[in-house]
Enzyme design. Structure first.
Site, PDB file in Angstrom:
ATOM      1  N   HIS A  22       0.608  -1.304  -0.504  1.00 49.25           N
ATOM      2  CA  HIS A  22       0.180   0.724  -0.011  1.00 49.25           C
ATOM      3  C   HIS A  22       1.031   0.814   0.197  1.00 49.25           C
ATOM      4  O   HIS A  22       2.248   1.179   0.859  1.00 49.25           O
ATOM      5  CB  HIS A  22      -1.120   0.164   1.347  1.00 49.25           C
ATOM      6  CG  HIS A  22      -1.991   1.333   1.478  1.00 49.25           C
ATOM      7  ND1 HIS A  22      -2.647   1.715   0.353  1.00 49.25           N
ATOM      8  CD2 HIS A  22      -2.137   2.620   1.959  1.00 49.25           C
ATOM      9  CE1 HIS A  22      -3.553   2.850   1.429  1.00 49.25           C
ATOM     10  NE2 HIS A  22      -2.129   3.493   1.519  1.00 49.25           N
ATOM     11  N   ASP A  66     -15.148   3.700   8.156  1.00 46.29           N
ATOM     12  CA  ASP A  66     -14.063   4.734   8.006  1.00 46.29           C
ATOM     13  C   ASP A  66     -14.418   5.595   6.646  1.00 46.29           C
ATOM     14  O   ASP A  66     -14.177   6.403   7.146  1.00 46.29           O
ATOM     15  CB  ASP A  66     -12.944   3.412   7.777  1.00 46.29           C
ATOM     16  CG  ASP A  66     -11.825   4.566   6.733  1.00 46.29           C
ATOM     17  OD1 ASP A  66     -11.343   5.141   7.740  1.00 46.29           O
ATOM     18  OD2 ASP A  66     -11.762   4.023   5.549  1.00 46.29           O
ATOM     19  N   ARG A  94     -14.487  13.092   9.038  1.00 53.25           N
ATOM     20  CA  ARG A  94     -13.193  13.883   9.502  1.00 53.25           C
ATOM     21  C   ARG A  94     -12.759  14.975   8.970  1.00 53.25           C
ATOM     22  O   ARG A  94     -12.103  16.303   8.900  1.00 53.25           O
ATOM     23  CB  ARG A  94     -11.870  13.234   9.995  1.00 53.25           C
ATOM     24  CG  ARG A  94     -12.126  12.233  10.923  1.00 53.25           C
ATOM     25  CD  ARG A  94     -11.498  11.128  10.850  1.00 53.25           C
ATOM     26  NE  ARG A  94     -10.307  11.155  10.283  1.00 53.25           N
ATOM     27  CZ  ARG A  94      -9.252   9.996   9.654  1.00 53.25           C
ATOM     28  NH1 ARG A  94      -9.661   9.493   9.055  1.00 53.25           N
ATOM     29  NH2 ARG A  94      -7.919  11.334   9.596  1.00 53.25           N
ATOM     30  N   SER A 126      -7.778   4.408   9.807  1.00 54.46           N
ATOM     31  CA  SER A 126      -8.528   4.334   7.927  1.00 54.46           C
ATOM     32  C   SER A 126      -7.285   3.209   7.306  1.00 54.46           C
ATOM     33  O   SER A 126      -7.977   2.832   6.812  1.00 54.46           O
ATOM     34  CB  SER A 126      -8.200   5.410   7.838  1.00 54.46           C
ATOM     35  OG  SER A 126      -8.725   5.596   6.695  1.00 54.46           O
ATOM     36  N   LYS A 174      -8.696  -0.971   5.813  1.00 55.07           N
ATOM     37  CA  LYS A 174      -8.840  -1.551   4.503  1.00 55.07           C
ATOM     38  C   LYS A 174      -7.808  -2.436   3.485  1.00 55.07           C
ATOM     39  O   LYS A 174      -7.826  -3.181   3.533  1.00 55.07           O
ATOM     40  CB  LYS A 174      -8.596  -0.170   3.567  1.00 55.07           C
ATOM     41  CG  LYS A 174      -9.897   0.549   3.788  1.00 55.07           C
ATOM     42  CD  LYS A 174      -9.692   1.522   2.612  1.00 55.07           C
ATOM     43  CE  LYS A 174      -8.938   3.145   2.906  1.00 55.07           C
ATOM     44  NZ  LYS A 174      -9.357   3.748   3.609  1.00 55.07           N
TER      45      LYS A 174
END
Length: 433
Positions: free
Chosen positions: A82, A161, A168, A183, A187
């Protein structure tokens, strides 16, 4: 259990239990807790932080709010990669075939681009026919067969999320390490990987502009992953200039193909080898990170990764002939050079300004509803540390519009030249285990 009591507890700096966080996230995702109370909770976290245990519990509560991909039927240790997002980051397109060639299962769930950062799904869709809308069953079948498949994120992946992030965004609580880390990691955990390698960007084109903040975020995410039973490693990499020399979907795919042919830019190659070495090592396909790197370099030289890329493209209904003939990728009508007004050495490139210019061209989305142009983008003829003569091209804009004076101006002013020699910037800052 009353929400107001949990807000008060966190406001006073006390840790919340797993049961309390489960209650908060579950009831919020179901609409039983109003936005104003969750906003108060987010602000309390912003100021009071969370313990490592709280961060892990919060992450898992968000994972459990929606779909989870079960990859247990995929043979081997599944490793995911990621990136926290940057400009010109086409790493996955080259990296995934590289590690898959060594037998590492890569079951990748990716997103689309929004704002000045590009999305892997959009880039892959610039390959004619390429399809990311495949069933979970087909996804798993392809990973077992080819060691690689990429699919778009399901609509019901970590819905808590998504809901919390939107809140947010309008309550000045985005820049909170525990909320950012949970967050991102929710995922990754929901996607089913056994091990996770994180590419945490730092610099002008990254979400985290300062190195210290990037390291803090990396440590938080690695800690969450390890606490939840996933072997997790983070690499801190530079985003003070775009990665590689291309920004834009089809342009980036071509550059990734070039890398697998042994012709790509050095910074992209180095990042792929660094991240790939960690992935191969975590998958137990090498006895050390150093051995993994040697194997990956051999894969590039042998051309085997190109064959894996072709198999991957064909399996998802794409035209694999683009690998041998990248001219079949979408091509813009015009190429306009952005010329240097004076001679010098490139001292600075404002990465997010290049990314924004590419987005305005049509390579990215200003909103989720924006339609993108897969053919347009920017090629950086000069990068930091390279010399340029007056009148020589700093960059080349690929566009389907002739009247782009404002974009030319943006790209020109993203560059800063110096009369002195300038060192090539550090690419890899550190690795967090």
């Amino acid at each position: 259990m009353r929400v107001v009591d949990l807000i008060e507890k966190k406001r006073d700096g006390l840790p919340l239990s797993k049961e309390e966080l489960d209650f908060l996230i579950h009831d919020y995702s179901k609409g039983r807790i109003p936005d104003y109370q969750m906003a108060a909770f987010a602000m309390a976290v912003y100021f009071q932080d969370m313990t490592p245990e709280e961060r892990a519990h919060l992450t898992m509560a968000m994972v459990e709010s929606g779909d989870q991909i079960n990859l247990t039927s995929v043979k081997g240790i599944k490793v995911d990669k990621h990136s926290t997002g940057g400009v010109g980051d086409k790493t996955t397109i080259a990296l995934a075939p590289l590690v898959a060639t060594l037998g590492v299962p890569v079951a990748k769930m990716s997103g689309r681009g929004l704002g000045h950062t590009g999305g892997t799904i959009d880039k892959l869709e610039s390959i004619p026919g390429f399809n990311v809308e495949i069933t979970t069953e087909m996804f798993i079948e392809l990973v077992n067969k080819n060691k690689l498949a990429v699919v778009g994120q399901t609509a019901n992946l970590t819905p808590a999320d998504k809901k919390l992030y939107s809140l947010r965004d309008v309550t000045a609580t985005v820049n909170s390490i525990p909320l950012i880390a949970s967050s991102i990691m929710s995922k990754k955990i929901a996607s089913g990987a056994d091990a996770i390698v994180l590419d945490v960007k730092t610099g002008s084109g990254a979400f985290m502009k300062e190195l210290a903040d990037s390291v803090e975020l990396a440590k938080a995410m690695v800690e969450i992953g390890n606490n939840l039973g996933r072997k997790t490693v983070a690499v801190i990499s530079d985003m003070n200039q775009p990665l590689g020399r291309t920004v834009g979907n089809a342009l980036e795919v071509k550059e990734a193909i070039d890398l697998l042919k042994g012709e790509g830019p050095e910074d992209l190659k180095e990042l792929c080898l660094t991240l790939g070495s960690q992935m191969v090592f975590l998958a137990n396909k090498a006895d050390s990170v150093e051995e993994a790197r040697v194997k990956l370099e051999e894969i590039i030289h042998s051309g085997k990764a190109l064959e894996t890329l072709k198999t991957f493209i064909t399996a998802q209904l794409g035209d694999d002939s683009v690998v041998d003939d990248p001219s079949k990728l979408a091509t813009a009508q015009y190429q306009i050079e952005v010329k240097a007004e004076k001679s010098g050495t490139v001292e600075k490139i404002i990465a997010d300004r290049i990314g924004t210019a590419a987005m305005i061209l049509g390579a990215g989305r200003a909103t989720k509803e924006s339609v993108i142009d897969l053919s347009v983008g920017i090629v950086l003829n000069k990068k930091i540390g390279e010399t340029v003569q007056a009148g020589e091209a700093l960059a080349t804009i690929h566009t389907n519009r002739e009247n782009i004076a404002h974009i030319i101006d943006m790209v020109k002013h993203a560059y800063k030249l110096s009369d002195q020699s300038v060192d090539t910037p550090t690419l890899i800052y550190t690795t967090v285990f």
